[in-house]
Design a protein around this motif. Structure first.
Motif: not given
Ligand code: NCD
Length: 306
Positions: A50-53, A100-102, A128-133, A161-164, A224-228, A262-266
C-alpha cells in the motif's frame, strides 16, 4: 547508471543529501512541482503493497511526472511465465526509472543487470528495503534532530523483517548507536546480519525477550509485524504473531522523548490507543516516505531545482 538495491549502495554523504533535499521539499513544496515533467516512473509490484507503491506514485505525481505499472504479478505477464529480467528489460524502454518489489531475495538485483533504466528495490523478500530505510532515517532525524548517539530498539520479527535488516545496516554507520534487539528466540536477526554488520564492524547489541525490560533505555522503538507470508508453517505464525503488543501500560516506563516507529502495516503489535500519544510517529513516518521518495527520484534522475 546507478541502481538502489541495498541501503549500503548509498554513502552516508549521499544519504545526507537525500534527507536534506526531502527536508527542503517539505518546506518548499511548490518549488518542486514541475521538476519531473515529461518523466515516467514504473512501479512493478510482484508482491502486495500500500504505502510503498502509492507513496512512490504520489511522489512522482507531485514532482509533475507520470506513473505506470502493475500492483500484482497476476495482472502482469509474470502470470504467463515471463521472467523478471524480460519484464524489466521491456519496461525500461517505457519508463525513465523503475521501482520494483518482489517476493524473491535478489530479484531487483538481477533485474538491474538487464535494465536500461535505474532500478529502485522497493522490497525483495526478507532481504532489503532501502527506501523504507530512507523513510526511517528521515523520520528519526526530523523527530530526534540527529542520527547518531541513540539507543534504538528493534522489536518483533527481526528474522524476516527486511525493513529491520536494512535499517540496522544503515544505522551501523553512525556514531554512538546502541542496538537493542527484542524478539522471541525463533525470530532473532539472521546470522548474516550478525556477522556482516555487527561482528565485522566491531559493534555489539543487547538482546531482550520483553519490551518491558528495556523500554526505559530507548530513544527509538522500531516495532514490526510478524511477517506471515515468510513462514513455512502456519502454526508457528499463529504461536508467534502476538508475542509483542505495545499498549499504554507498557509505555509508562518509557521516556517522554521516546519515538515509536513502525513501517506499517500494523496488525496487532501496537494497540490503537497508542496512536494519540505524541511519541507515536508511524503515521508521520508514512508521510515522510513520500517526501523522501521525491528526493530519491530527483537524485537518481540527476534533476535539480535552483
Ligand atoms: C514493510 C514491507 O513491505 O517490508 N512495509 C512497508 O513497506 N512499509 C513492512 C511489512 O510489510 O511488515
Amino acid at each position: 547508471m546507478r541502481h538502489l538495491i541495498d541501503p549500503m549502495d548509498l554513502s552516508v554523504e549521499e544519504i545526507d543529501e537525500i534527507l536534506n533535499l526531502a527536508d527542503d521539499i517539505i518546506a518548499h513544496h511548490e518549488k518542486y512541482e514541475k521538476v519531473c515533467e515529461g518523466k515516467k516512473l514504473a512501479t512493478l509490484f510482484f508482491e502486495p503493497s500500500t504505502r510503498t507503491r502509492l507513496s512512490f506514485e504520489a511522489a512522482m505525481m507531485e514532482l509533475g511526472g507520470n506513473v505506470l505499472g502493475f500492483s500484482s504479478s497476476d495482472t502482469s505477464s509474470a502470470a504467463k511465465g515471463e521472467s523478471v529480467s524480460d519484464t524489466v528489460k521491456v519496461v525500461s524502454c517505457y519508463a525513465d526509472i523503475i521501482a520494483m518489489r518482489h517476493p524473491k531475495e535478489g530479484a531487483p538485483y538481477l533485474a538491474s543487470m538487464k535494465s536500461d533504466a535505474p532500478i529502485i528495490n522497493a522490497g525483495d523478500g526478507g532481504h532489503n528495503h532501502p527506501t523504507q530505510t530512507l523513510t526511517d532515517l528521515l523520520t528519526i532525524r526530523r523527530e530526534m534532530g540527529r542520527l547518531g548517539d541513540l539507543t534504538i530498539g528493534f522489536c518483533g520479527d527481526l528474522k524476516f523483517g527486511r525493513t529491520v535488516h536494512s535499517l540496522i545496516k544503515a544505522m551501523s554507520r553512525y556514531e554512538g548507536i546502541r542496538f537493542v534487539m527484542i524478539s522471541p528466540e525463533e525470530l532473532e536477526i539472521p546470522e548474516y546480519i550478525r556477522e556482516e554488520v555487527f561482528l565485522r564492524n566491531g559493534l555489539t547489541y543487547r538482546q531482550a525477550r520483553t519490551i518491558d525490560e528495556v523500554i526505559g533505555e530507548l530513544n527509538v522503538l522500531y516495532m514490526t509485524r510478524v511477517q506471515k507470508e515468510r513462514f513455512f508453517n502456519e502454526a508457528d505464525y499463529i504461536r508467534l504473531k502476538d508475542t509483542y503488543i505495545l499498549d499504554m501500560p507498557k509505555l509508562k516506563k518509557a521516556d517522554k522523548g521516546l519515538r515509536i516507529l513502525h513501517p506499517l502495516p500494523r496488525v496487532n503489535e501496537i494497540s490503537v490507543e497508542v496512536d494519540d500519544d505524541e511519541r507515536a510517529c508511524y503515521f508521520r513516518q508514512a508521510l515522510n516516505g513520500k517526501y523522501v521518495r521525491m528526493a530519491l527520484i530527483m537524485k537518481m534522475l540527476g534533476l535539480e531545482v535552483q
